[in-house]
Design a protein around this motif. Structure first.
Motif, PDB file in Angstrom:
ATOM      1  N   ALA A  28      -3.161 -10.916  -5.966  1.00  0.00           N
ATOM      2  CA  ALA A  28      -2.567 -11.670  -7.072  1.00  0.00           C
ATOM      3  C   ALA A  28      -2.398 -10.789  -8.303  1.00  0.00           C
ATOM      4  O   ALA A  28      -3.317 -10.070  -8.696  1.00  0.00           O
ATOM      5  N   GLY A  29      -1.198 -10.837  -8.890  1.00  0.00           N
ATOM      6  CA  GLY A  29      -0.912 -10.099 -10.111  1.00  0.00           C
ATOM      7  C   GLY A  29      -0.349  -8.712  -9.886  1.00  0.00           C
ATOM      8  O   GLY A  29       0.122  -8.077 -10.828  1.00  0.00           O
ATOM      9  N   VAL A  30      -0.378  -8.209  -8.654  1.00  0.00           N
ATOM     10  CA  VAL A  30       0.110  -6.859  -8.372  1.00  0.00           C
ATOM     11  C   VAL A  30       1.644  -6.866  -8.320  1.00  0.00           C
ATOM     12  O   VAL A  30       2.249  -7.650  -7.609  1.00  0.00           O
ATOM     13  N   ALA A  31       2.251  -5.962  -9.114  1.00  0.00           N
ATOM     14  CA  ALA A  31       3.702  -5.829  -9.131  1.00  0.00           C
ATOM     15  C   ALA A  31       4.155  -4.565  -8.405  1.00  0.00           C
ATOM     16  O   ALA A  31       5.296  -4.482  -7.959  1.00  0.00           O
ATOM     17  N   GLY A  32       3.259  -3.579  -8.294  1.00  0.00           N
ATOM     18  CA  GLY A  32       3.624  -2.328  -7.639  1.00  0.00           C
ATOM     19  C   GLY A  32       2.407  -1.567  -7.178  1.00  0.00           C
ATOM     20  O   GLY A  32       1.338  -1.662  -7.778  1.00  0.00           O
ATOM     21  N   VAL A  33       2.583  -0.806  -6.089  1.00  0.00           N
ATOM     22  CA  VAL A  33       1.496  -0.018  -5.523  1.00  0.00           C
ATOM     23  C   VAL A  33       2.042   1.355  -5.175  1.00  0.00           C
ATOM     24  O   VAL A  33       3.079   1.469  -4.525  1.00  0.00           O
ATOM     25  N   ASP A  34       1.342   2.403  -5.610  1.00  0.00           N
ATOM     26  CA  ASP A  34       1.715   3.764  -5.251  1.00  0.00           C
ATOM     27  C   ASP A  34       0.470   4.454  -4.702  1.00  0.00           C
ATOM     28  O   ASP A  34      -0.590   4.402  -5.327  1.00  0.00           O
ATOM     29  N   VAL A  35       0.610   5.075  -3.529  1.00  0.00           N
ATOM     30  CA  VAL A  35      -0.520   5.742  -2.889  1.00  0.00           C
ATOM     31  C   VAL A  35      -0.139   7.182  -2.599  1.00  0.00           C
ATOM     32  O   VAL A  35       0.920   7.457  -2.042  1.00  0.00           O
ATOM     33  N   ASP A  36      -1.015   8.123  -2.981  1.00  0.00           N
ATOM     34  CA  ASP A  36      -0.814   9.538  -2.689  1.00  0.00           C
ATOM     35  C   ASP A  36      -1.827   9.955  -1.638  1.00  0.00           C
ATOM     36  O   ASP A  36      -3.032   9.984  -1.901  1.00  0.00           O
ATOM     37  N   LEU A  37      -1.340  10.269  -0.445  1.00  0.00           N
ATOM     38  CA  LEU A  37      -2.220  10.612   0.670  1.00  0.00           C
ATOM     39  C   LEU A  37      -3.039  11.866   0.380  1.00  0.00           C
ATOM     40  O   LEU A  37      -4.241  11.906   0.654  1.00  0.00           O
ATOM     41  N   ALA A  38      -2.423  12.875  -0.200  1.00  0.00           N
ATOM     42  CA  ALA A  38      -3.099  14.155  -0.426  1.00  0.00           C
ATOM     43  C   ALA A  38      -4.307  14.033  -1.346  1.00  0.00           C
ATOM     44  O   ALA A  38      -5.338  14.672  -1.123  1.00  0.00           O
ATOM     45  N   THR A  39      -4.186  13.209  -2.383  1.00  0.00           N
ATOM     46  CA  THR A  39      -5.274  13.089  -3.361  1.00  0.00           C
ATOM     47  C   THR A  39      -6.110  11.825  -3.166  1.00  0.00           C
ATOM     48  O   THR A  39      -7.184  11.707  -3.747  1.00  0.00           O
TER      49      THR A  39
END
Length: 68
Positions: A28-39
């Motif tokens: 709830a409340g999440v508008a965007g998600v970004d995930v960096d595999l390397a870090t």
């Protein structure tokens, strides 16, 4: 909107990234998600996003958020 940053441990591939994005995206409340595999960096954009809800979503995907 605010951005919260977490470090996810245990991810090893693109499927891991997809799983985390999918689970966290349903919080709830999440508008965007970004995930960096390397870090292992997880950036969550949204309003009123609960840290506990994000942690639970990451665990549901099979991973952990590193202790801060």
């Amino acid at each position: 909107m605010s951005v919260k940053t977490y470090t996810v441990t245990g991810m090893t591939c693109g499927h891991c990234v997809s799983s985390v994005k999918e689970e966290v995206g349903e919080v709830a409340g999440v508008a965007g998600v970004d995930v960096d595999l390397a870090t292992g960096r997880l950036d969550v954009t949204g309003d009123g996003v609960s840290d506990d809800a994000v942690r639970q979503a990451v665990e549901e995907a099979g991973y952990k958020i590193a202790a801060t």
